[in-house]
Scaffold this motif. Structure first.
Motif, PDB file in Angstrom:
ATOM      1  N   LEU A 167     -48.612   8.929  -8.541  1.00 51.56           N
ATOM      2  CA  LEU A 167     -48.420   8.915  -7.087  1.00 51.56           C
ATOM      3  C   LEU A 167     -47.013   8.510  -6.650  1.00 51.56           C
ATOM      4  CD1 LEU A 167     -51.819   7.415  -5.838  1.00 51.56           C
ATOM      5  CD2 LEU A 167     -51.204   9.815  -6.205  1.00 51.56           C
ATOM      6  N   SER A 168     -46.077   8.552  -7.575  1.00 51.70           N
ATOM      7  CA  SER A 168     -44.697   8.233  -7.202  1.00 51.70           C
ATOM      8  C   SER A 168     -44.042   9.468  -6.595  1.00 51.70           C
ATOM      9  CB  SER A 168     -43.901   7.766  -8.422  1.00 51.70           C
ATOM     10  OG  SER A 168     -43.813   8.799  -9.388  1.00 51.70           O
ATOM     11  N   LEU A 169     -43.169   9.234  -5.625  1.00 56.38           N
ATOM     12  CA  LEU A 169     -42.398  10.300  -4.996  1.00 56.38           C
ATOM     13  C   LEU A 169     -41.102  10.452  -5.776  1.00 56.38           C
ATOM     14  CD1 LEU A 169     -43.230  11.925  -2.496  1.00 56.38           C
ATOM     15  CD2 LEU A 169     -41.703  10.482  -1.145  1.00 56.38           C
ATOM     16  N   ASN A 170     -40.742  11.682  -6.098  1.00 55.60           N
ATOM     17  CA  ASN A 170     -39.578  11.923  -6.956  1.00 55.60           C
ATOM     18  C   ASN A 170     -38.722  13.056  -6.411  1.00 55.60           C
ATOM     19  OD1 ASN A 170     -40.428  10.348  -9.660  1.00 55.60           O
ATOM     20  ND2 ASN A 170     -42.223  11.369  -8.803  1.00 55.60           N
ATOM     21  N   LEU A 171     -37.459  13.043  -6.818  1.00 58.09           N
ATOM     22  CA  LEU A 171     -36.552  14.148  -6.531  1.00 58.09           C
ATOM     23  C   LEU A 171     -36.209  14.860  -7.832  1.00 58.09           C
ATOM     24  CD1 LEU A 171     -34.006  12.547  -4.011  1.00 58.09           C
ATOM     25  CD2 LEU A 171     -35.971  13.982  -3.488  1.00 58.09           C
ATOM     26  N   ARG A 187     -33.806  13.581 -12.693  1.00 57.94           N
ATOM     27  CA  ARG A 187     -34.949  13.137 -11.900  1.00 57.94           C
ATOM     28  C   ARG A 187     -34.608  11.784 -11.283  1.00 57.94           C
ATOM     29  NH1 ARG A 187     -38.615   8.452 -13.259  1.00 57.94           N
ATOM     30  NH2 ARG A 187     -40.395   8.716 -11.877  1.00 57.94           N
ATOM     31  N   LEU A 188     -35.000  11.622 -10.024  1.00 53.80           N
ATOM     32  CA  LEU A 188     -34.743  10.375  -9.311  1.00 53.80           C
ATOM     33  C   LEU A 188     -36.027   9.931  -8.632  1.00 53.80           C
ATOM     34  CD1 LEU A 188     -32.606   8.280  -8.378  1.00 53.80           C
ATOM     35  CD2 LEU A 188     -32.223   9.740  -6.376  1.00 53.80           C
ATOM     36  N   LYS A 189     -36.467   8.725  -8.942  1.00 57.97           N
ATOM     37  CA  LYS A 189     -37.688   8.188  -8.336  1.00 57.97           C
ATOM     38  C   LYS A 189     -37.363   7.540  -6.995  1.00 57.97           C
ATOM     39  CE  LYS A 189     -41.579   5.095  -9.329  1.00 57.97           C
ATOM     40  NZ  LYS A 189     -42.208   4.231 -10.357  1.00 57.97           N
ATOM     41  N   VAL A 190     -38.120   7.901  -5.969  1.00 57.14           N
ATOM     42  CA  VAL A 190     -37.965   7.273  -4.658  1.00 57.14           C
ATOM     43  C   VAL A 190     -38.653   5.916  -4.725  1.00 57.14           C
ATOM     44  CG1 VAL A 190     -38.471   7.465  -2.201  1.00 57.14           C
ATOM     45  CG2 VAL A 190     -37.935   9.525  -3.530  1.00 57.14           C
ATOM     46  N   LEU A 220     -37.549   8.363   3.948  1.00 54.75           N
ATOM     47  CA  LEU A 220     -36.636   7.767   2.973  1.00 54.75           C
ATOM     48  C   LEU A 220     -36.066   8.810   2.014  1.00 54.75           C
ATOM     49  CD1 LEU A 220     -35.414   5.263   1.538  1.00 54.75           C
ATOM     50  CD2 LEU A 220     -37.602   5.025   0.315  1.00 54.75           C
ATOM     51  N   GLU A 221     -36.906   9.732   1.544  1.00 55.52           N
ATOM     52  CA  GLU A 221     -36.439  10.699   0.549  1.00 55.52           C
ATOM     53  C   GLU A 221     -35.362  11.620   1.118  1.00 55.52           C
ATOM     54  OE1 GLU A 221     -40.324  12.450   2.258  1.00 55.52           O
ATOM     55  OE2 GLU A 221     -39.465  10.476   1.778  1.00 55.52           O
ATOM     56  N   GLN A 222     -35.409  11.868   2.425  1.00 55.01           N
ATOM     57  CA  GLN A 222     -34.378  12.717   3.025  1.00 55.01           C
ATOM     58  C   GLN A 222     -33.032  11.998   3.086  1.00 55.01           C
ATOM     59  OE1 GLN A 222     -35.436  14.584   6.716  1.00 55.01           O
ATOM     60  NE2 GLN A 222     -37.420  15.312   5.971  1.00 55.01           N
ATOM     61  N   ILE A 223     -33.070  10.699   3.340  1.00 55.62           N
ATOM     62  CA  ILE A 223     -31.822   9.920   3.336  1.00 55.62           C
ATOM     63  C   ILE A 223     -31.199   9.956   1.946  1.00 55.62           C
ATOM     64  CG2 ILE A 223     -30.807   7.640   3.706  1.00 55.62           C
ATOM     65  CD1 ILE A 223     -33.134   7.047   5.615  1.00 55.62           C
ATOM     66  N   ILE A 224     -32.033   9.792   0.930  1.00 52.36           N
ATOM     67  CA  ILE A 224     -31.532   9.826  -0.448  1.00 52.36           C
ATOM     68  C   ILE A 224     -30.971  11.207  -0.772  1.00 52.36           C
ATOM     69  CG2 ILE A 224     -32.197   9.631  -2.878  1.00 52.36           C
ATOM     70  CD1 ILE A 224     -34.357   7.613  -1.966  1.00 52.36           C
TER      71      ILE A 224
END
Length: 710
Positions: A167-171, A187-190, A220-224
């Motif tokens: 359930l982690s959000l990732n890029l 890969r970057l974990k939010v 948050l993910e959009q800021i990242i």
């Protein structure tokens, strides 16, 4: 098994065509929850709440139910479901049913709810729509608060694909090295340690009716995503997409081989935090095909396991908006009242034992205060010098539970205190372990239940010395001893000092804590000992009344109806002419209104402000009516693999109260959904000129009026 109609034609009532699939029925329940999120009659922030609940429900569904089906496929299990589907066929049917539902959910959020929110000064803004001043603030916020927390992970020959936690959000990021013109993947974990939605300061909020809005912010993910250059200096960012993985998290525990159940479950929980095999991939719809294929390959997922999301992934985080100070966009506040009989006590410290000794008391949460009834009962028992012992079961309770504190206080006061803590209560195992250790350290006798059985029953037994004899007082309920969920779950409880029930609860606790092989009880219906047989006997009794030219009637309220043996008997009852009304909140595998099979069975589901959790069973019995409440649904797991307790209601006044509750729910035309024979549900609506009758609204009004009268 077969039954015979008047024509002597035998019908196989276990035929697959007479049953709905359990998993698909649960998805239909979630569709009804989604309907609350899209219903304009639901207050706006409550609609967001229901959006969140839909997503959270699906997370658990995949982590447990879909994961279980996948395990069956891998193990080559050939057993078919009640409706005749293999595990593989069920997985395919789940995906086919779920895709349009998820699309509807996200489309409604993106195109309707977000716009509605802006009308009230709440703006969830896409980063690309920010003005320069807002972007400057968030860029600075990124550098100070987000950047130090991030850890980009390269993926190449020397850096294997990283483990993606549950359930982690990732890029998923595609870069190009300008010096070599080579494409790279990272890969970057939010981070979950930061809020999902980052708020802008008051001076930068969007305007609302000529004034500063209530809240403005960005995911948050959009800021990242728009600040990746700081994480990969010297690289060209080609693509960035958000994805989320759901994993199998059900406990796999061999109790017989676990010398220390507490330690064994702690070890399993460590595994769960990481998660088992992947079962679902949620991914942004525009992700490049090669990146999509890479993630699927590394997670060992098939196309049916992938859900393309157009918009925000992980709508469960929308629950955070319920903290906004906008009461006009929420349900009207509800303060639980005291039941009339307790309200008569002038002194709030007056003994409940004196009252219970005179008459049985019914509590109905959240209409009746949990703290003013059940918690008061347990707290008074802990402090009362005449109380010798307290025994209770704890399936789920809150992290700061006053129940736990009361039990600890009772032990410190020298009372014999026994707490049966169910360590295997799904997703509450960790919390229960913490409190189990605390209870043990305070001198409470803590028992962890029976191997192979979950202790799901909700019972408390208080032993009190009174003059020259000992009396037993008890609470037998339908819900958990949890003050928090008691505000949003509807549950019933009986407070009584009935001698036979007291003896039964003593026997039941001896069964749970010792070597007792108790096989019979005076009044209590206990699973897995007698509950199934007694329920079937009572259904068959209604059949006999009809065969003898009399009428038969059954009304049953529960969370889920799955057990094929019970369903088959209900079909027989319908064929005999028994009129049956079922109030089933969630899963229902019985098919109502089938000609010649279930013509006399109606099924409704009530979905609304509160989560319907109480269980009530009524049997007309040729005028010698019987009513029962307790912890068990008509599910195989409850009847065969759990310890459950269901009590008869013998007080005429309480009996009438329960009849009134059932009548209100059956006549609901606002929150009630009728199940049709094809498996679809139709929401009831008021006829022209008719008032809306909402179960929850009406019961709140009645509780408030009775409190005022007293």
């Amino acid at each position: 098994m077969t039954t015979t109609k008047k024509s002597d034609k035998k019908i196989d009532l276990r035929n697959f065509k007479y049953y709905f699939n359990r998993e698909l029925s649960w998805l239909e329940f979630n569709r009804r929850v989604l309907a609350e999120a899209t219903d304009h009659r639901t207050p706006l922030l409550e609609r967001l709440k229901f959006m969140s609940i839909v997503s959270s429900n699906l997370d658990e569904f995949f982590m447990v139910r879909v994961a279980g089906l996948k395990q069956q496929v891998e193990a080559g299990v050939t057993k078919l479901s009640a409706d005749g589907r293999s595990a593989e066929e069920q997985l395919q049917a789940i995906a086919e049913l779920l895709r349009p539902m998820i699309e509807e959910q996200h489309q409604h959020f993106e195109k309707v709810l977000k716009k509605e929110l802006t009308k009230y000064g709440i703006n969830l803004i896409d980063y690309v729509d920010l003005n320069q001043e807002q972007k400057a603030y968030l860029n600075s916020f990124f550098e100070e608060h987000i950047f130090p927390v991030l850890t980009p992970l390269a993926v190449d020959l020397s850096h294997p694909f990283p483990y993606i936690s549950n359930l982690s959000l990732n890029l998923a990021i595609v870069l190009k090295d300008p010096s070599t013109d080579r494409e790279l993947f990272a890969r970057l974990k939010v981070p979950k340690s930061l809020p999902r939605f980052v708020a802008l300061p008051k001076e930068l909020r969007q305007r609302y009716r000529g004034k500063v809005g209530v809240w403005s912010g960005v995911p948050l993910e959009q800021i990242i995503t728009h600040n990746l250059k700081y994480l990969f200096p010297g690289m060209n960012i080609l693509e960035s997409s958000v994805f989320r993985v759901t994993r199998n998290t059900d406990l796999a525990l061999e109790e017989d081989e676990a010398d220390d159940l507490l330690l064994a479950i702690e070890q399993e929980l460590q595994k769960r935090r990481i998660g088992g095999s992947s079962v679902r991939l949620e991914i942004q719809a525009f992700i490049p095909e090669n990146i999509r294929a890479t993630i699927m390959r590394e997670l060992i997922l098939q196309e049916d396991d992938v859900y393309d999301i157009d918009g925000l992934i992980g709508l469960g985080d929308l629950m955070s908006f319920m903290s906004l100070p906008l009461p006009e966009l929420k349900d009207k506040p509800w303060s639980s009242a005291l039941p009339p009989r307790i309200n008569w006590l002038e002194d709030e410290n007056a003994s409940l034992f004196d009252l219970i000794r005179k008459q049985d008391l019914l509590v109905h949460h959240p209409y009746h205060s949990f703290s003013g009834t059940v918690l008061r009962f347990i707290t008074q028992a802990a402090q009362d010098p005449d109380v010798l012992a307290i025994k209770m079961t704890l399936y789920r309770t809150s992290g700061d539970s006053p129940i736990i504190k009361a039990l600890i206080s009772a032990a410190e006061n020298g009372k014999q205190v026994v707490a049966l803590v169910e360590l295997k209560a799904r997703f509450d195992e960790e919390n229960n372990i913490i409190w189990a250790r605390k209870l043990e350290n305070s001198g409470v006798h803590v028992v962890y239940g029976l191997p192979g059985l979950k202790t799901h029953t909700k019972i408390t037994l208080v032993v009190r010395q009174e003059e020259d004899k000992i009396n037993r007082y008890m609470h037998i309920g339908t819900g958990n001893y949890n003050p928090k969920t008691a505000k949003i779950y509807t549950d019933l409880g009986l407070l009584t000092c009935d001698r036979d029930l007291g003896a039964d609860l003593t026997d039941l606790f001896n069964f749970l804590t010792g070597y007792s092989q108790q096989k019979s009880y005076r009044k209590l219906l206990v699973a897995p000992v007698s509950l199934r047989d007694r329920m079937i006997d009572m259904i068959r009794r209604e059949i006999e009344h009809c065969h003898n030219g009399k009428s038969g009637r059954i009304v049953a309220k529960m969370n889920a109806l799955v057990d094929t043996q019970i369903i088959e008997t209900l079909y027989e009852a319908s064929q005999a002419g028994v009129k049956i009304d079922l109030i089933v909140r969630g899963i229902c595998c019985l098919r109502p209104q089938l000609k010649g099979i279930s013509d006399n069975i109606n099924v409704v589901s009530v979905i609304g402000r509160f989560l319907e959790h109480s269980r009530i069973y009524y049997f007309q019995n040729d005028g010698s009516e019987e009513m029962y409440i307790g912890s068990a649904d008509w599910m195989t797991r409850n009847l065969s693999r759990r310890v459950e307790a269901v009590t008869p209601i013998e007080s005429l006044e309480i009996f009438k109260d329960l009849q009134e509750i059932l009548g209100i729910m059956l006549s609901d035309n606002r929150q009630a959904w009728e199940l049709r024979s094809d498996g679809t549900y139709i929401q009831r609506k008021p006829a022209d000129g008719e008032e809306a009758h909402s179960t929850h609204e009406l019961l709140m009004e009645m509780a408030a009026q009775l409190a005022e009268l007293d």
